[in-house]
Design an enzyme around this catalytic site. Structure first.
Site, PDB file in Angstrom:
ATOM      1  N   GLU A 201       0.400  -1.074  -0.020  1.00  0.00           N
ATOM      2  CA  GLU A 201      -0.133  -0.112   0.239  1.00  0.00           C
ATOM      3  C   GLU A 201       1.174   1.041   0.380  1.00  0.00           C
ATOM      4  OE1 GLU A 201      -2.321   3.045   0.026  1.00  0.00           O
ATOM      5  OE2 GLU A 201      -3.099   0.665  -0.303  1.00  0.00           O
ATOM      6  N   ARG A 501     -27.107   8.940 -12.740  1.00  0.00           N
ATOM      7  CA  ARG A 501     -26.198  10.012 -11.383  1.00  0.00           C
ATOM      8  C   ARG A 501     -25.746  10.204 -12.848  1.00  0.00           C
ATOM      9  NH1 ARG A 501     -22.592   6.638  -7.707  1.00  0.00           N
ATOM     10  NH2 ARG A 501     -23.787   7.035  -5.619  1.00  0.00           N
ATOM     11  N   ALA A 659     -20.336   0.351  -6.345  1.00  0.00           N
ATOM     12  CA  ALA A 659     -18.629   0.319  -6.086  1.00  0.00           C
ATOM     13  C   ALA A 659     -18.357  -0.825  -5.200  1.00  0.00           C
ATOM     14  CB  ALA A 659     -18.424   1.423  -6.064  1.00  0.00           C
TER      15      ALA A 659
END
Length: 679
Positions: A201, A501, A659
């Protein structure tokens, strides 16, 4: 909680291109305000050490509000540094906490914890900013500097170098690149299959964009559907979808399945909400303009409920009702009981803390995929916080989970070719600048991966007008669209609030100053008393903070609200009256179908919002088992991908709430597939 070994390189080099504690591209140093400081003397002024012993306090503007610190010093040493007050984004600037309020550090420490520890340990102010949280880092350091200045210190004496040890080469069965939602789901899934896992990360702590998401998850759920009454307007939505002329055999086959289910529902005389995984898939594919790979859509939707049960088995908690999230188009949205994405992240981090098979390397940036002579991906070349190169070997495979490219303006401009959006170069993003740079896509391309739907870029209309963040929400639950209306600066509605959206964003961009207000009243179930001093917004801010800092406008009457908005009062009142007539059954001029509440009583709250780049639906090509495909459609051995780094799942318009489903379903699937392929 059991402690385990984690390689956490918590500091980073503070580069100007680094990210910040916000989901935006802002990286400027914090504005230092006039600081209120106090001294609690604990000893007489010393000689020779250069400082007056005591406890000093100072506050400096952070990302969201002032960061206050308390520093205790002796004549010649910094004894302690504590952040006593902060409102920074949880898991980025501020600490990540679980549902019990306990701070979690296994996924990396954030500035309010790490920087004080480093200052005391190394007796220096010269500590690096935490990657992905530069503004909060600078605020903590500036406040500590102020305290030392109060103590009479010469700041030049407190600039010693912090020793840095180069990261060593690593090896594991599975390497996951990216510690956001998809990456941690993949890591846990692979570990559940018996594999050792290293997560790489680049930020100072895990979380990615999942940490700052709206925390909504779509899936059919029979138990919760039974609590919702299906209206005629909602029924019309499914009737319209079933009446469409199918574009191919796959569309026709799915449509036929849903038609049979719908006919059975109507024949039963039921009045509760209809929903099935097939209808979820059909609706997702249709409202992505039939662009997505239908097989990938089916995987997403058909596995969504199993994904829900899986993450709940890990400890994740959702509210016990379903609603319709912004842009979700159907009442199948499950909402986390914790603010933003902290529920998902704390669930994953606590699981990882109990699993000795998973190691997390923070502040470590993946640079390149390693391939053997046959083209199989066998590892990742990375750089640590000091720029030292190291390699993480992967015995079974590598999972890319690096997110999209919404915060990379150059990539956005390059791929903004669909014709839907005009110039996006000056449009803000809701995403974390440090996370959404498209680096995983670049690495995959170098390894021969194909790309899908790169031109499909989504905007979301919920960014605040100051910096585009999905923060500073109003009292009403922002994930519910049934109790609010959208008005422009003229006090008029201009779009259906429960629509797609992209359609809402295009409408917003056509309004005065490309913004609008979410208007809510004190009516309806779930109303939160704005006078309650204990109330906090979804991201932890008090009502007074939101009002005093201009995030919301408050008025007891519509006349007063019109004055604050600068619009005609009669126009605003007519807008509300017309909406209320639609709630009573009149046809809505914009085609809205979801209603529960007439807006009649104050106090009224208006929240300014704008359209921002939110999600990039394009990315590396994958199959239904999360294997990365080359340009010919063949799997690249040893390479897998999940989450926003992939393409083909959402098409031209991603439904709100899909998502997170993507991260859970395909993250879990990627971990399972890499294990299965290795056997």
């Amino acid at each position: 909680m059991k402690k385990k070994r984690l390689l956490l390189t918590g500091l980073c080099v503070a580069l100007s291109a680094a990210g910040c504690s916000s989901p935006t591209a802002e990286t400027a140093a914090p504005e230092t305000t006039a600081q209120e400081t106090t001294v609690q003397e604990t000893a007489a002024e010393g000689a020779g050490g250069g400082m007056k012993a005591g406890t000093y306090t100072a506050s400096t503007q952070g990302m969201n509000d002032k960061v206050e610190v308390s520093v205790e010093v002796s004549e010649d040493a910094i004894i302690s540094v504590d952040v006593t007050k902060e409102s920074e984004t949880p898991g980025i600037g501020g600490p990540l906490k679980n549902a019990a309020g306990e701070e979690l550090y296994e996924g990396g420490k954030t500035p309010v914890t790490l920087i004080p520890e480093q200052i005391v340990e190394y007796q220096t102010l010269n500590v690096d900013a935490v990657t992905g949280a530069t503004i909060t880092s600078a605020a903590v350091k500036k406040a500590v500097e102020d305290c030392l200045t109060q103590a009479g210190a010469n700041l030049d004496d407190w600039q010693a170098e912090v020793p840095a040890e180069a990261q060593a080469d690593q090896s594991a069965d599975v390497v996951v690149v990216g510690g956001g939602g998809a990456g941690l789901a993949a890591a846990i899934s692979a570990a559940e299959g018996g594999a050792s896992v290293v997560v790489v990360e680049k930020n100072g702590s895990v979380g990615g964009d999942t940490l700052v998401c709206g925390a909504i998850y779509n899936t059919p759920n029979e138990a919760l559907q039974s609590q919702v009454t299906m209206t005629d307007a909602v029924k019309a939505t499914i009737e319209s979808a079933l009446a469409e002329e199918p574009v191919d055999e796959a569309h026709a086959a799915l449509q036929k399945e849903v038609q049979a289910q719908w006919d059975e529902y109507k024949a039963s005389g039921r009045t509760d909400l209809f929903d099935t995984k097939e209808w979820y898939a059909l609706q997702t594919w249709i409202n992505g303009d039939k662009v997505a790979d239908l097989d990938l859509v089916k995987t997403l939707c058909y596995d969504s409920y199993d994904g829900l049960e899986w993450i709940e088995s890990l400890g994740m908690e959702f509210s016990d009702v379903i609603g319709q999230g912004a842009g979700a188009l159907w009442q199948r949205t499950h909402t986390s009981t914790m603010q933003m994405g902290t529920g998902f992240m704390s669930t994953y981090v606590e699981q990882i803390a109990e699993n000795d098979k998973i190691t997390i390397l923070t502040s470590s940036t993946a640079e390149k995929l390693v391939q053997d002579a046959d083209g199989r991906v066998v590892g990742v070349v990375c750089k640590d916080k000091a720029g030292n190169e190291f390699t993480v070997d992967a015995g079974m495979g590598v999972v890319l989970a690096t997110g999209g490219f919404a915060a990379n303006s150059k990539m956005v401009q390059e791929y903004n070719t669909s014709g839907k959006w005009n110039d996006l170069s000056k449009v803000m993003t809701t995403n974390r600048f440090s996370s959404s740079q498209g680096d995983g896509i670049t690495m995959a391309l170098e390894a021969g991966a194909g790309l899908t739907d790169m031109e499909q870029i989504q905007l979301l209309y919920l960014g605040n007008v100051k910096d585009g963040q999905l923060t500073k929400y109003p009292p009403r639950d922002v994930n519910g669209t049934d109790q609010i209306i959208f008005i422009n600066k003229e006090g008029e509605r201009f779009v259906r609030e429960d629509g797609r959206r992209d359609e809402i964003c295009l409408a917003v961009m056509g309004q005065t100053d490309s913004m609008f207000y979410m208007l809510e009243s004190a009516d309806g179930p779930g109303y939160v008393d704005i006078a309650d001093p204990e109330w906090r917004s979804a991201d932890g801010f008090t009502f007074d903070y939101l009002e005093e800092n201009g995030y919301i406008l408050v008025a007891d009457t519509l006349d007063e609200m019109a004055e604050k908005l600068g619009c005609d009062a009669d126009t605003l009142k007519a807008t509300v009256d017309n909406f209320n007539a639609s709630v009573d059954g009149a046809a809505d001029e914009f085609g809205r179908t979801l209603y529960t509440t007439k807006l009649e009583n104050g106090p009224w709250v208006a929240t300014a919002r704008q359209a921002c780049i939110h999600h990039t639906m394009g990315g590396v090509s994958i199959d239904t088992e999360a294997r990365v495909l080359d340009e010919s459609g063949a799997p690249i051995a040893g390479l897998y991908a999940a989450g926003e780094v992939t393409g083909g799942i959402h098409g031209a318009n991603r439904l709100g709430g899909n998502a997170v489903v993507d991260t859970v379903v395909f993250g879990k699937l990627a971990g399972e597939t890499v294990i299965a392929d290795a056997k």
